[in-house]
Write an enzyme that holds these catalytic residues in place. Sequence first.
Site, PDB file in Angstrom:
ATOM      1  N   SER A   1     -23.849 -10.101  -2.380  1.00  0.00           N
ATOM      2  CA  SER A   1     -24.310 -11.396  -2.890  1.00  0.00           C
ATOM      3  C   SER A   1     -25.180 -11.218  -4.131  1.00  0.00           C
ATOM      4  O   SER A   1     -25.980 -10.284  -4.214  1.00  0.00           O
ATOM      5  CB  SER A   1     -25.127 -12.099  -1.798  1.00  0.00           C
ATOM      6  OG  SER A   1     -25.844 -13.184  -2.341  1.00  0.00           O
TER       7      SER A   1
ATOM      8  N   THR B   1     -18.546 -17.712  -6.946  1.00  0.00           N
ATOM      9  CA  THR B   1     -18.633 -18.753  -5.911  1.00  0.00           C
ATOM     10  C   THR B   1     -18.710 -20.116  -6.593  1.00  0.00           C
ATOM     11  O   THR B   1     -19.588 -20.353  -7.426  1.00  0.00           O
ATOM     12  CB  THR B   1     -19.858 -18.505  -5.011  1.00  0.00           C
ATOM     13  OG1 THR B   1     -19.686 -17.226  -4.403  1.00  0.00           O
ATOM     14  CG2 THR B   1     -19.990 -19.569  -3.934  1.00  0.00           C
TER      15      THR B   1
ATOM     16  N   LYS C   1     -14.138 -17.973  -5.302  1.00  0.00           N
ATOM     17  CA  LYS C   1     -14.471 -18.149  -3.882  1.00  0.00           C
ATOM     18  C   LYS C   1     -14.903 -19.589  -3.621  1.00  0.00           C
ATOM     19  O   LYS C   1     -15.860 -20.066  -4.244  1.00  0.00           O
ATOM     20  CB  LYS C   1     -15.611 -17.200  -3.491  1.00  0.00           C
ATOM     21  CG  LYS C   1     -16.140 -17.383  -2.080  1.00  0.00           C
ATOM     22  CD  LYS C   1     -17.181 -16.317  -1.755  1.00  0.00           C
ATOM     23  CE  LYS C   1     -17.660 -16.363  -0.326  1.00  0.00           C
ATOM     24  NZ  LYS C   1     -18.637 -17.403  -0.054  1.00  0.00           N
TER      25      LYS C   1
HETATM   26  C1  FMN Z   1     -26.694 -16.593   5.816  1.00  0.00           C
HETATM   27  C2  FMN Z   1     -25.541 -16.750   4.862  1.00  0.00           C
HETATM   28  C3  FMN Z   1     -25.745 -16.482   3.524  1.00  0.00           C
HETATM   29  C4  FMN Z   1     -24.674 -16.613   2.637  1.00  0.00           C
HETATM   30  N1  FMN Z   1     -24.865 -16.290   1.340  1.00  0.00           N
HETATM   31  C5  FMN Z   1     -23.844 -16.369   0.478  1.00  0.00           C
HETATM   32  C6  FMN Z   1     -24.009 -15.964  -0.862  1.00  0.00           C
HETATM   33  O1  FMN Z   1     -25.058 -15.509  -1.265  1.00  0.00           O
HETATM   34  N2  FMN Z   1     -22.948 -16.117  -1.680  1.00  0.00           N
HETATM   35  C7  FMN Z   1     -21.747 -16.625  -1.258  1.00  0.00           C
HETATM   36  O2  FMN Z   1     -20.823 -16.750  -2.044  1.00  0.00           O
HETATM   37  N3  FMN Z   1     -21.566 -16.990   0.022  1.00  0.00           N
HETATM   38  C8  FMN Z   1     -22.574 -16.860   0.897  1.00  0.00           C
HETATM   39  N4  FMN Z   1     -22.382 -17.195   2.198  1.00  0.00           N
HETATM   40  C9  FMN Z   1     -21.035 -17.606   2.652  1.00  0.00           C
HETATM   41  C10 FMN Z   1     -20.229 -16.367   3.103  1.00  0.00           C
HETATM   42  O3  FMN Z   1     -19.867 -15.584   2.005  1.00  0.00           O
HETATM   43  C11 FMN Z   1     -18.931 -16.749   3.811  1.00  0.00           C
HETATM   44  O4  FMN Z   1     -18.209 -17.649   3.030  1.00  0.00           O
HETATM   45  C12 FMN Z   1     -19.143 -17.340   5.200  1.00  0.00           C
HETATM   46  O5  FMN Z   1     -20.279 -16.804   5.836  1.00  0.00           O
HETATM   47  C13 FMN Z   1     -17.923 -17.070   6.072  1.00  0.00           C
HETATM   48  O6  FMN Z   1     -18.050 -17.652   7.308  1.00  0.00           O
HETATM   49  P1  FMN Z   1     -18.526 -16.890   8.644  1.00  0.00           P
HETATM   50  O7  FMN Z   1     -19.987 -16.729   8.551  1.00  0.00           O
HETATM   51  O8  FMN Z   1     -18.086 -17.824   9.711  1.00  0.00           O
HETATM   52  O9  FMN Z   1     -17.793 -15.561   8.700  1.00  0.00           O
HETATM   53  C14 FMN Z   1     -23.410 -17.059   3.102  1.00  0.00           C
HETATM   54  C15 FMN Z   1     -23.230 -17.327   4.458  1.00  0.00           C
HETATM   55  C16 FMN Z   1     -24.269 -17.164   5.338  1.00  0.00           C
HETATM   56  C17 FMN Z   1     -24.038 -17.437   6.802  1.00  0.00           C
END
Ligand code: FMN
Length: 407
Positions: A111, A171, A272
């Site tokens: 990230s 993203t 994304k």
């Molecule tokens: C705590 C947390 C922080 C996240 N931070 C980011 C991030 O910094 N950048 C991003 O593109 N997606 C972020 N996401 C989304 C994840 O990349 C991903 O799309 C998502 O968690 C997938 O679903 P899952 O948690 O059910 O596997 C984050 C998700 C969570 C749960």
Amino acid sequence: MRPNQLVPISIADLEHNAYSTLALNALDYYRSGANDMQTLKDNQEAFSRLRLRPRILRDVSKVSTETTLLGHTVSSPICIAPTAMQRLANDEGEKATARAAAKAKKCMILSSWSTTSAEDTIEAGKAVPVDTTSTGLPLYWFQLYVYKDRAVTEQLIRRVETAGYKALVITVDTPFLGRRLADVRNVFKLPGHMTMANFETKDSKVTMATILDKKNEGERAAREAAGHTSGVKIVRQESSLAAYVVSQIDPTLNWDDIAWVRSITKLPVVVKGVLTAEDAKLAADIGVEGILVSNHGGRQLDGVLATIDALPEVLDAVKGRNVEVYMDGGVRKGTDVLKALALGAKAVFLGRPILWGLAHNGEEGVTLALDLIQKELELAMALAGCCKLSDITRDHVQHGTFPRSRL
Ligand SMILES: Cc1cc2nc3c(=O)[nH]c(=O)nc-3n(C[C@H](O)[C@H](O)[C@H](O)COP(=O)(O)O)c2cc1C
Ligand SMILES: CCCCCCC(=O)C(=O)O
């Protein structure tokens, strides 16, 4: 282990344990979805609505999950999604995740909002000796949030190119932060000793605390100017994360910016956050190398389709185009991975399962999470009659519980 904790033999067990390991503000930040959390729930439930159609008598004594991602060989289509602030789960944070990815020869997306710098994270992964008994190498991609200040974005791109990241994952579903109610109630912020490590310079440390302090100072000054007594407690209605996003992240982001990023880097670009056929076509038209079908783990627009349900229309829209399609959201079991691959995804990414692993036991916990789901995939493939990924086809999955003859 604490009372009520389980010896973890599934991702669900790791999640169960994390609930009694993590501090409440971290747990809430990790587990929450936006608003009613309808999409968060549906991401997992939608997998249960799909049924598998196994084939039999196919000699499944050896199963391989090796694959390529944008030309790089990795051990498996199971990959690590970018999640911000991993040091909230374990002090080693992103370094622990990078080492686990290296051991498993899997792809990790870091990230932009990591609590360890892009350089330190990839160095930790590179320091792990490569297992030469199998082919493939660990693979690191970098997730990009586009800042209002394009110079900040460009500098970061140059740094991750130099460090050895092999793709940029932009993203596109977060012009503003989704409203995660628990974070608002907790007035979520990063502890003072942690930083957004990629935005830390010699002269300034960008912490959410400093952003929040500036914001409070501004609010206090405004109240005083309006004749209110100083020292009145200010009740904030947002998490400091949301405030930081408003101050730094560019909500004008559009397709021209994707073209701009492509024009300034040789790295392949993955978009994304695509959920529709229309946007998938635009992404392919602009020439991106990858599309990650994602609803941000249900954390942005509540009420959108579960990603496994959005995947088919995206795949249909870019059929025959030179673009890889991946998915994330709700993947918790080997059978979920098999279903996503059967529908046509090239790979799946895990978000929260990695955080539950980190909370369990740092690097070992992430290794365990990856290993549990990897073994489940291998077993599911064997039981479905598939020895390699190319044996998995659209016919291995169907919607709903009716036999095909009655549909
Ligand atoms: C705590 C947390 C922080 C996240 N931070 C980011 C991030 O910094 N950048 C991003 O593109 N997606 C972020 N996401 C989304 C994840 O990349 C991903 O799309 C998502 O968690 C997938 O679903 P899952 O948690 O059910 O596997 C984050 C998700 C969570 C749960
Ligand atoms: C520009 C949005 C920053 C959000 C940072 C972390 C994240 O993606 C999350 O879901 O939380």
